[in-house]
Design an enzyme around this catalytic site. Structure first.
Site, PDB file in Angstrom:
ATOM      1  N   GLY A  36       0.811  -1.211   0.000  1.00 57.14           N
ATOM      2  CA  GLY A  36       0.000   0.000   0.000  1.00 57.14           C
ATOM      3  C   GLY A  36       0.844   1.260   0.000  1.00 57.14           C
ATOM      4  O   GLY A  36       0.513   2.254  -0.662  1.00 57.14           O
ATOM      5  N   ASP A  37       1.963   1.234   0.736  1.00 58.18           N
ATOM      6  CA  ASP A  37       2.874   2.378   0.753  1.00 58.18           C
ATOM      7  C   ASP A  37       3.477   2.607  -0.627  1.00 58.18           C
ATOM      8  O   ASP A  37       3.636   3.750  -1.074  1.00 58.18           O
ATOM      9  CB  ASP A  37       4.004   2.147   1.763  1.00 58.18           C
ATOM     10  CG  ASP A  37       3.485   1.760   3.138  1.00 58.18           C
ATOM     11  OD1 ASP A  37       2.400   2.236   3.518  1.00 58.18           O
ATOM     12  OD2 ASP A  37       4.165   0.984   3.827  1.00 58.18           O
TER      13      ASP A  37
END
Length: 310
Positions: free
Chosen positions: A251-252
């Site tokens: 997600g980062d």
């Protein structure tokens, strides 16, 4: 220039252990230490695009010095508030059956004086950036509403604020209407105070947040891709199946790829394609925030995006 806020960074220690199980003794030659925390992962991906990034937050002790040294080695700019407590560590054990065991330290305790120093530094740093991105948990000693405060301050300077956190910090941050949020299903349910199981319920929640005034809402669905809400349109993103080495940081990496794409003024749907490919490419690496750019470009061709009005 992008300002990344990483309030609770860490040293991530990764161990690959064959046939790992609790209560046994193992020896491995396959291990790695890396600077970690969601904000630092985002910064590493943006740096892969050769875009200028500055990381701020709190660092302390020898662990903090190590993180600064590693950021220097990859040419990531940083200005941290140095604290009395030691920066946390996180242990992740990867087994050959695909399972992962994590031990995450809660993080240091931040004093009132250290908080004041951070606010002063933040006021200085936001003057010279275009985008602010806050990612990760809030360490002990900081109020849950800190992200809400930082969003308000950034909006006063007409800066776009990206928020990726969880729990009360997310709930209170949303009150200030950041430019961008990226909750997963669990985080969305905590915010709403109820379960969301069907696609219709997830879409309803995304529309609610978008219509409330948040410019870009990305709901992360893990291997099932994501659903994005922006400017009255919904984008359903489906990603190809790949061999997953480590899902931490996906997600980062998506957030980092999306921010880099906006800086380059990519068309919105193309920016989503880049972002999704970054997240998918990252799960093929053992290190969070690591994206093989050639691999990412290949994955882009297999991303499927459908657009509809809502």
């Amino acid at each position: 220039m992008i300002l990344i806020i990483s309030l609770n960074p860490s040293i991530d220690r990764w161990y690959n252990v064959k046939d790992f199980e609790k209560g046994q003794i193992f020896k491995t030659e396959d291990f790695k230490y890396t600077p970690g925390g969601k904000g630092i992962n985002v910064a590493k991906v943006i740096n892969e695009f050769n875009e200028q990034v500055m990381v701020t937050g709190f660092l302390g002790g020898r662990s903090g010095e190590y993180i600064e040294e590693k950021l220097d080695s990859i040419s990531v700019n940083h200005r941290f508030v140095h604290i009395n407590d030691e920066t946390r560590g996180c242990i992740r054990i990867l087994s050959d059956d695909g399972s992962q065991t994590e031990i995450l330290e809660g993080g240091p305790s931040i004093s009132t004086d250290e908080v004041i120093k951070f606010y002063e530094l933040y006021r200085e740093l936001i003057k010279d950036v275009d985008i602010v991105c806050a990612s990760g948990s809030v360490p002990t000693g900081l109020p849950d509403e800190i992200y809400r405060d930082l969003i308000v301050m950034a909006k006063e300077q007409n800066k776009k604020f990206f928020l990726d956190t969880s729990g009360e910090a997310l709930k209170l941050g949303i009150e200030a209407l950041p430019f961008f949020i990226k909750p997963n299903k669990d985080e969305l349910e905590y915010y709403l105070g109820c379960s969301v199981e069907s696609d219709a319920e997830i879409i309803g929640a995304g529309k609610y947040l978008s219509e409330d005034g948040i410019e870009i809402v990305i709901i992360s669905l893990g291997r099932d891709g994501s659903i994005v809400f922006h400017d009255g349109y919904m984008y359903r993103i489906r990603v190809p199946k790949v061999d997953t080495v480590n899902s931490v940081g996906a997600g980062d990496s998506m957030t980092g790829g999306f921010i880099a794409s906006l800086l380059r003024d990519y068309e919105f749907e193309f920016a989503l394609r880049v972002a999704a490919a970054c997240g998918t490419a990252n799960v093929m690496e053992s290190e969070p925030g690591k994206v093989d750019m050639n691999n990412m470009k290949k994955i882009m061709n297999d991303i499927v995006i459908t657009k509809s009005k809502f």
